[in-house]
Design a protein around this motif. Structure first.
Motif, PDB file in Angstrom:
ATOM      1  N   MET A   1       0.840  -1.203   0.000  1.00 36.05           N
ATOM      2  CA  MET A   1       0.000   0.000   0.000  1.00 36.05           C
ATOM      3  C   MET A   1       0.870   1.245   0.000  1.00 36.05           C
ATOM      4  O   MET A   1       1.826   1.342   0.770  1.00 36.05           O
ATOM      5  CB  MET A   1      -0.872   0.025   1.259  1.00 36.05           C
ATOM      6  CG  MET A   1      -1.799   1.241   1.341  1.00 36.05           C
ATOM      7  SD  MET A   1      -2.160   1.726   3.047  1.00 36.05           S
ATOM      8  CE  MET A   1      -0.625   2.549   3.480  1.00 36.05           C
ATOM      9  N   PRO A   2       0.593   2.210  -0.866  1.00 34.12           N
ATOM     10  CA  PRO A   2       1.373   3.437  -0.858  1.00 34.12           C
ATOM     11  C   PRO A   2       1.119   4.234   0.412  1.00 34.12           C
ATOM     12  O   PRO A   2       0.046   4.136   1.015  1.00 34.12           O
ATOM     13  CB  PRO A   2       0.844   4.189  -2.087  1.00 34.12           C
ATOM     14  CG  PRO A   2      -0.413   3.520  -2.480  1.00 34.12           C
ATOM     15  CD  PRO A   2      -0.466   2.183  -1.860  1.00 34.12           C
ATOM     16  N   ALA A   3       2.137   4.992   0.828  1.00 35.19           N
ATOM     17  CA  ALA A   3       1.948   5.862   1.987  1.00 35.19           C
ATOM     18  C   ALA A   3       0.870   6.884   1.643  1.00 35.19           C
ATOM     19  O   ALA A   3       0.722   7.290   0.484  1.00 35.19           O
ATOM     20  CB  ALA A   3       3.255   6.551   2.334  1.00 35.19           C
ATOM     21  N   ILE A   4       0.114   7.286   2.664  1.00 32.60           N
ATOM     22  CA  ILE A   4      -0.984   8.215   2.406  1.00 32.60           C
ATOM     23  C   ILE A   4      -0.444   9.624   2.229  1.00 32.60           C
ATOM     24  O   ILE A   4       0.083  10.233   3.160  1.00 32.60           O
ATOM     25  CB  ILE A   4      -2.025   8.168   3.541  1.00 32.60           C
ATOM     26  CG1 ILE A   4      -2.677   6.798   3.575  1.00 32.60           C
ATOM     27  CG2 ILE A   4      -3.083   9.244   3.333  1.00 32.60           C
ATOM     28  CD1 ILE A   4      -3.710   6.642   4.643  1.00 32.60           C
ATOM     29  N   ASP A   5      -0.557  10.119   1.027  1.00 30.18           N
ATOM     30  CA  ASP A   5      -0.211  11.498   0.696  1.00 30.18           C
ATOM     31  C   ASP A   5      -1.516  12.286   0.762  1.00 30.18           C
ATOM     32  O   ASP A   5      -2.393  12.141  -0.094  1.00 30.18           O
ATOM     33  CB  ASP A   5       0.392  11.539  -0.713  1.00 30.18           C
ATOM     34  CG  ASP A   5       0.777  12.946  -1.140  1.00 30.18           C
ATOM     35  OD1 ASP A   5       0.227  13.917  -0.583  1.00 30.18           O
ATOM     36  OD2 ASP A   5       1.616  13.069  -2.047  1.00 30.18           O
ATOM     37  N   LEU A   6      -1.671  13.090   1.811  1.00 33.95           N
ATOM     38  CA  LEU A   6      -2.947  13.781   2.029  1.00 33.95           C
ATOM     39  C   LEU A   6      -3.300  14.722   0.884  1.00 33.95           C
ATOM     40  O   LEU A   6      -4.477  14.889   0.549  1.00 33.95           O
ATOM     41  CB  LEU A   6      -2.906  14.539   3.357  1.00 33.95           C
ATOM     42  CG  LEU A   6      -2.854  13.661   4.610  1.00 33.95           C
ATOM     43  CD1 LEU A   6      -2.824  14.521   5.866  1.00 33.95           C
ATOM     44  CD2 LEU A   6      -4.045  12.711   4.653  1.00 33.95           C
ATOM     45  N   TYR A  37      -5.591   2.496  -2.044  1.00 36.75           N
ATOM     46  CA  TYR A  37      -5.126   2.582  -0.657  1.00 36.75           C
ATOM     47  C   TYR A  37      -5.252   1.267   0.116  1.00 36.75           C
ATOM     48  O   TYR A  37      -4.891   1.197   1.286  1.00 36.75           O
ATOM     49  CB  TYR A  37      -5.885   3.684   0.089  1.00 36.75           C
ATOM     50  CG  TYR A  37      -5.502   5.064  -0.377  1.00 36.75           C
ATOM     51  CD1 TYR A  37      -4.284   5.632  -0.014  1.00 36.75           C
ATOM     52  CD2 TYR A  37      -6.340   5.788  -1.225  1.00 36.75           C
ATOM     53  CE1 TYR A  37      -3.920   6.893  -0.455  1.00 36.75           C
ATOM     54  CE2 TYR A  37      -5.985   7.051  -1.679  1.00 36.75           C
ATOM     55  CZ  TYR A  37      -4.771   7.590  -1.300  1.00 36.75           C
ATOM     56  OH  TYR A  37      -4.401   8.835  -1.748  1.00 36.75           O
ATOM     57  N   GLU A  38      -5.778   0.227  -0.517  1.00 34.50           N
ATOM     58  CA  GLU A  38      -5.961  -1.039   0.197  1.00 34.50           C
ATOM     59  C   GLU A  38      -4.623  -1.621   0.634  1.00 34.50           C
ATOM     60  O   GLU A  38      -3.651  -1.649  -0.123  1.00 34.50           O
ATOM     61  CB  GLU A  38      -6.696  -2.055  -0.664  1.00 34.50           C
ATOM     62  CG  GLU A  38      -6.978  -3.355   0.096  1.00 34.50           C
ATOM     63  CD  GLU A  38      -7.859  -4.309  -0.674  1.00 34.50           C
ATOM     64  OE1 GLU A  38      -8.519  -5.145  -0.024  1.00 34.50           O
ATOM     65  OE2 GLU A  38      -7.898  -4.219  -1.913  1.00 34.50           O
ATOM     66  N   ASN A  58      -9.252  -3.474   3.000  1.00 38.47           N
ATOM     67  CA  ASN A  58      -8.410  -3.267   4.188  1.00 38.47           C
ATOM     68  C   ASN A  58      -7.781  -1.884   4.065  1.00 38.47           C
ATOM     69  O   ASN A  58      -6.725  -1.716   3.447  1.00 38.47           O
ATOM     70  CB  ASN A  58      -7.328  -4.339   4.284  1.00 38.47           C
ATOM     71  CG  ASN A  58      -7.895  -5.686   4.695  1.00 38.47           C
ATOM     72  OD1 ASN A  58      -8.776  -5.746   5.540  1.00 38.47           O
ATOM     73  ND2 ASN A  58      -7.412  -6.749   4.074  1.00 38.47           N
ATOM     74  N   LEU A  59      -8.437  -0.889   4.644  1.00 39.90           N
ATOM     75  CA  LEU A  59      -8.012   0.501   4.482  1.00 39.90           C
ATOM     76  C   LEU A  59      -7.484   1.096   5.777  1.00 39.90           C
ATOM     77  O   LEU A  59      -7.970   0.756   6.865  1.00 39.90           O
ATOM     78  CB  LEU A  59      -9.195   1.362   4.037  1.00 39.90           C
ATOM     79  CG  LEU A  59      -9.842   1.075   2.694  1.00 39.90           C
ATOM     80  CD1 LEU A  59     -11.114   1.900   2.557  1.00 39.90           C
ATOM     81  CD2 LEU A  59      -8.886   1.386   1.555  1.00 39.90           C
ATOM     82  N   PRO A  60      -6.528   1.999   5.696  1.00 40.29           N
ATOM     83  CA  PRO A  60      -6.228   2.830   6.867  1.00 40.29           C
ATOM     84  C   PRO A  60      -7.492   3.612   7.217  1.00 40.29           C
ATOM     85  O   PRO A  60      -8.192   4.099   6.319  1.00 40.29           O
ATOM     86  CB  PRO A  60      -5.113   3.765   6.362  1.00 40.29           C
ATOM     87  CG  PRO A  60      -4.537   3.081   5.165  1.00 40.29           C
ATOM     88  CD  PRO A  60      -5.670   2.327   4.543  1.00 40.29           C
TER      89      PRO A  60
END
Length: 270
Positions: A1-6, A37-38, A58-60
């Protein structure tokens, strides 16, 4: 999963907002975002009860929360589009889509409580995943709460001949009592008395949630009420049910209830 870029996520949410009036395009974009984002490598503990038995990602946690926040403004402004999109989202097989359906429904104004209640009534007429149902009752009910039509709807469910409707009504009542001011508890005990006396096993889970909330918020009054129900019944099943409620009460109230249960058992033993 890629890091969350807001910054990137906010841009993606903007794409959803742009497709708000086009349900098919919205759903396509939504699944692309959720799939992006899974956490595919993440495996939840198999020993834990899953939150939902529907298909889900499966999400943050912050991903779905931020999408819900981003949809608040268009849902508040474009009422007809919101109703259409909510229906499309609810028909989607994924749990996250139903969360968003309930969420945008909850942003509609009180003047549309009739329309939102009609959708809720339609959706709960079929068997539902429990997590999706709870989300619907909590979020989708907001317009009718503001309009003062939610509790009459709950009463309608409780008086229905359908066991499924009664079960949903008890769950809705439990959720309602968590927010209801104590000054507005009048009539609640008489509302649930028939369910306590009937002892229908399929309703017990949601009935126990109602009793739990009552015990936490008004322990002495609830204990007194249960003693009354006990005294009015010769059924030994009521003893088992009330024993199951003891853990909801403070020690003193629980001890008094247990004493009443034991006395009831002595009186009706044979």
């Amino acid at each position: 999963m890629p890091a969350i870029d807001l910054t990137r996520l906010q841009k993606q949410i903007g794409e959803l907002v742009s497709a708000f009036s086009e349900p098919a395009a919205f759903l396509k974009t939504l699944h692309e975002i959720l799939g992006f984002y899974e956490r595919r490598a993440y495996r939840p503990n198999r020993e834990l009860m899953p939150k939902t038995f529907m298909r889900s990602y499966n999400l943050p946690a912050q991903v779905l929360t931020l999408i819900e926040i981003g949809l608040k403004q268009p849902a508040s402004l474009y009422h007809e589009e919101t109703l259409r999109l909510a229906q499309a989202l609810w028909q989607d097989p994924y749990y996250e889509a139903r969360v968003l359906a309930a969420g945008i429904l909850g942003h509609l104004p009180a003047e549309l409580s009739g329309e939102t209640l009609a959708l809720i009534e339609e959706w709960i007429s079929a068997p539902l995943d429990r997590a999706a149902l709870q989300t619907l009752l909590e979020k989708g009910s907001l317009p009718s709460r503001l309009a003062g039509t939610w509790f009459p709807f709950v009463e309608k469910l409780l008086s229905s001949p359908s066991m499924r409707a009664q079960s949903v009504g008890l769950l809705a009542l439990a959720k309602d009592l968590e927010q209801r001011p104590l000054t507005k508890y009048a009539g609640i005990f008489s509302l649930i008395r028939p369910f306590l006396q009937a002892g229908e096993e399929s309703l017990e889970l949601n009935l126990s949630l109602v009793v739990k909330t009552l015990a936490q918020r008004t322990p002495n009054e609830t204990a007194y009420f249960l003693k009354q129900v006990l005294a009015d019944s010769s059924d030994s099943g009521i003893e088992r049910r009330i024993r199951g409620y003891l853990e909801f009460f403070p020690p003193d109230a629980a001890a008094g209830l247990l004493k009443s249960v034991k006395n009831h058992a002595k009186i009706h033993s044979g």
